[in-house]
Write a protein that holds these residues in place. Structure first.
Motif, PDB file in Angstrom:
ATOM      1  N   ALA A  38       0.830  -1.206   0.000  1.00  0.00           N
ATOM      2  CA  ALA A  38       0.000   0.000   0.000  1.00  0.00           C
ATOM      3  C   ALA A  38       0.864   1.255   0.000  1.00  0.00           C
ATOM      4  N   THR A  39       1.968   1.221   0.722  1.00  0.00           N
ATOM      5  CA  THR A  39       2.861   2.376   0.768  1.00  0.00           C
ATOM      6  C   THR A  39       3.467   2.649  -0.604  1.00  0.00           C
ATOM      7  N   ALA A  40       3.937   1.599  -1.259  1.00  0.00           N
ATOM      8  CA  ALA A  40       4.512   1.771  -2.593  1.00  0.00           C
ATOM      9  C   ALA A  40       3.464   2.289  -3.571  1.00  0.00           C
ATOM     10  N   ALA A  42       0.731   3.959  -2.885  1.00  0.00           N
ATOM     11  CA  ALA A  42       0.356   5.329  -2.528  1.00  0.00           C
ATOM     12  C   ALA A  42       1.381   6.332  -3.054  1.00  0.00           C
ATOM     13  N   HIS A  43       2.655   5.988  -2.962  1.00  0.00           N
ATOM     14  CA  HIS A  43       3.705   6.867  -3.497  1.00  0.00           C
ATOM     15  C   HIS A  43       3.560   7.021  -5.005  1.00  0.00           C
ATOM     16  N   LEU A  44       3.345   5.919  -5.692  1.00  0.00           N
ATOM     17  CA  LEU A  44       3.224   5.965  -7.152  1.00  0.00           C
ATOM     18  C   LEU A  44       1.978   6.736  -7.588  1.00  0.00           C
ATOM     19  N   MET A  45       0.939   6.690  -6.761  1.00  0.00           N
ATOM     20  CA  MET A  45      -0.304   7.383  -7.086  1.00  0.00           C
ATOM     21  C   MET A  45      -0.299   8.841  -6.643  1.00  0.00           C
ATOM     22  N   GLY A  46       0.739   9.252  -5.913  1.00  0.00           N
ATOM     23  CA  GLY A  46       0.824  10.636  -5.450  1.00  0.00           C
ATOM     24  C   GLY A  46      -0.146  10.968  -4.336  1.00  0.00           C
ATOM     25  N   LEU A  47      -0.470   9.997  -3.497  1.00  0.00           N
ATOM     26  CA  LEU A  47      -1.398  10.244  -2.407  1.00  0.00           C
ATOM     27  C   LEU A  47      -0.778  11.178  -1.359  1.00  0.00           C
ATOM     28  N   SER A  48      -1.627  11.909  -0.667  1.00  0.00           N
ATOM     29  CA  SER A  48      -1.172  12.777   0.407  1.00  0.00           C
ATOM     30  C   SER A  48      -0.852  11.940   1.645  1.00  0.00           C
ATOM     31  N   ALA A  49      -0.239  12.591   2.655  1.00  0.00           N
ATOM     32  CA  ALA A  49       0.076  11.888   3.897  1.00  0.00           C
ATOM     33  C   ALA A  49      -1.199  11.372   4.560  1.00  0.00           C
ATOM     34  N   GLN A  51      -4.026  10.579   3.066  1.00  0.00           N
ATOM     35  CA  GLN A  51      -4.529   9.445   2.281  1.00  0.00           C
ATOM     36  C   GLN A  51      -3.695   8.195   2.518  1.00  0.00           C
ATOM     37  N   LEU A  52      -2.383   8.352   2.658  1.00  0.00           N
ATOM     38  CA  LEU A  52      -1.527   7.207   2.959  1.00  0.00           C
ATOM     39  C   LEU A  52      -1.899   6.608   4.316  1.00  0.00           C
ATOM     40  N   THR A  53      -2.148   7.481   5.290  1.00  0.00           N
ATOM     41  CA  THR A  53      -2.573   6.996   6.605  1.00  0.00           C
ATOM     42  C   THR A  53      -3.867   6.200   6.493  1.00  0.00           C
ATOM     43  N   ASP A  54      -4.790   6.714   5.690  1.00  0.00           N
ATOM     44  CA  ASP A  54      -6.045   5.975   5.474  1.00  0.00           C
ATOM     45  C   ASP A  54      -5.774   4.629   4.810  1.00  0.00           C
ATOM     46  N   ALA A  55      -4.888   4.620   3.824  1.00  0.00           N
ATOM     47  CA  ALA A  55      -4.568   3.369   3.125  1.00  0.00           C
ATOM     48  C   ALA A  55      -4.019   2.328   4.098  1.00  0.00           C
ATOM     49  N   ALA A  92      -4.782   1.362  -1.330  1.00  0.00           N
ATOM     50  CA  ALA A  92      -4.368   2.687  -1.805  1.00  0.00           C
ATOM     51  C   ALA A  92      -5.435   3.290  -2.710  1.00  0.00           C
ATOM     52  N   GLY A  93      -6.040   2.471  -3.553  1.00  0.00           N
ATOM     53  CA  GLY A  93      -7.091   2.966  -4.432  1.00  0.00           C
ATOM     54  C   GLY A  93      -8.307   3.447  -3.661  1.00  0.00           C
ATOM     55  N   LEU A  94      -8.695   2.711  -2.631  1.00  0.00           N
ATOM     56  CA  LEU A  94      -9.823   3.122  -1.804  1.00  0.00           C
ATOM     57  C   LEU A  94      -9.521   4.436  -1.092  1.00  0.00           C
ATOM     58  N   ALA A  95      -8.306   4.564  -0.562  1.00  0.00           N
ATOM     59  CA  ALA A  95      -7.926   5.810   0.116  1.00  0.00           C
ATOM     60  C   ALA A  95      -7.948   6.983  -0.843  1.00  0.00           C
ATOM     61  N   ALA A  96      -7.488   6.747  -2.080  1.00  0.00           N
ATOM     62  CA  ALA A  96      -7.501   7.813  -3.083  1.00  0.00           C
ATOM     63  C   ALA A  96      -8.919   8.261  -3.393  1.00  0.00           C
ATOM     64  N   ALA A  97      -9.868   7.346  -3.253  1.00  0.00           N
ATOM     65  CA  ALA A  97     -11.266   7.660  -3.549  1.00  0.00           C
ATOM     66  C   ALA A  97     -11.996   8.262  -2.354  1.00  0.00           C
TER      67      ALA A  97
END
Length: 301
Positions: A38-40, A42-49, A51-55, A92-97
């Motif tokens: 999920a961390t990798a 999230a980084h590739l998707m450009g998620l915020s901190a 959003q990463l926490t949510d992921a 990561a996708g769910l967090a992005a959404a």
């Protein structure tokens, strides 16, 4: 992104205390790996901190991986790491959404460490953070079986080369096994001395010792249905014994020390011991060995 994913996987895995997770029947590769995936992602998707926490919070509900494949060699061993990767990307996708997850998923009263281990090492999550990468301490597996077998294989290679031992000369093979790997590679001994499938063989210290001594190699091509039926290997595996040494256990996990001896038909007993199996940072696999293993695994595909 990849380094960040590795770093979190390893820190979560260290905090998990793998030997405790193993005893509870969980596969640390899978249950810790989802956080790194999920961390990798999230980084590739450009998620915020945030959003990463949510992921990562979502990962707590997706972490899974049973060790029950040890009972009969089921294929679920092969799916566990893939499931971690899949679940991490989904998280990561769910967090992005906009889907959220609990920020205390690791250390919370109902969180990951409470659920998957009886002896968490929570401080390992943040110890030395930013001072060096955990990936620098990772071991690489040169052989096609469980890591707990690698020191035993190295011992067999050393005795084979030094004394020119052939299977026909062997009366008994004895070796130490770390208590942390007891239920993975050493017991029940009836199963470990008579593997019935590839997974059984890969998780048998006894079969690994026989392969290494008889063939002088221990790559993935030695752990096959054909090898399991090889009468030479079956005979040699039946002559193996293991023991546990508290002095060696006390060194673990900083050192995976192994001791081994072979009793020969002429009455001689030859022995050896190693502090660090091939692939440890203190005893790294040479680059040519890494290339050779990659080609061996990739070429058939």
């Amino acid at each position: 992104a990849i380094v960040a994913g590795y770093e979190l996987t390893l820190r979560v895995g260290n905090a998990l205390n793998p030997s405790s997770a193993y005893q509870r029947g969980f596969h640390p590769t899978s249950i810790a790996g989802v956080f790194g995936a999920a961390t990798a992602a999230a980084h590739l998707m450009g998620l915020s901190a945030t959003q990463l926490t949510d992921a990562l919070g979502i990962c707590g509900s997706m972490a899974s991986g049973s060790m029950e494949y040890l009972s009969d060699g089921a294929w679920t061993k092969r799916i566990n790491a893939g499931w971690a990767a899949h679940a991490g990307v989904v998280a990561a996708g769910l967090a992005a959404a906009g889907f959220n997850g609990p920020p205390t998923i690791l250390e919370g009263p109902h969180g990951f460490l409470s659920a998957f281990t009886d002896a968490p090492k929570t401080a390992r999550l943040l110890d030395d953070l930013g001072e060096f990468y955990q990936i620098e301490t990772v071991s690489i597996k040169p052989y096609g079986c469980c890591r707990y077998n690698h020191g035993i294989i190295d011992c067999m290679f050393a005795l084979r080369e030094e004394h020119g031992i052939t299977p026909e000369q062997v009366e008994k093979i004895r070796f130490s096994v770390l208590s942390a790997g007891r239920d993975l590679v050493a017991e029940p001994i009836e199963q470990k001395q008579a593997p019935e499938n590839v997974v059984d063989a890969q998780f048998s210290a006894h079969f690994a010792a026989a392969v290494a001594l008889a063939r002088g190699v221990a790559d993935v091509n030695q752990f096959t249905p054909e090898s399991i039926q090889d009468p030479v290997l079956r005979e040699l595996t039946s002559k193996t014994e293991h023991h546990f040494n508290p002095a060696i256990d006390r060194l673990y996990p900083l050192q995976w020390r192994t001791e081994a001896e072979i009793e020969l038909s002429d009455g001689r007993v030859v022995a050896t011991e190693i502090d660090h199996a091939t692939g440890e940072p203190e005893n790294p696999v040479p680059r040519e060995g890494l290339v050779e293993k990659f080609i061996l695994l990739a070429e058939p595909l």
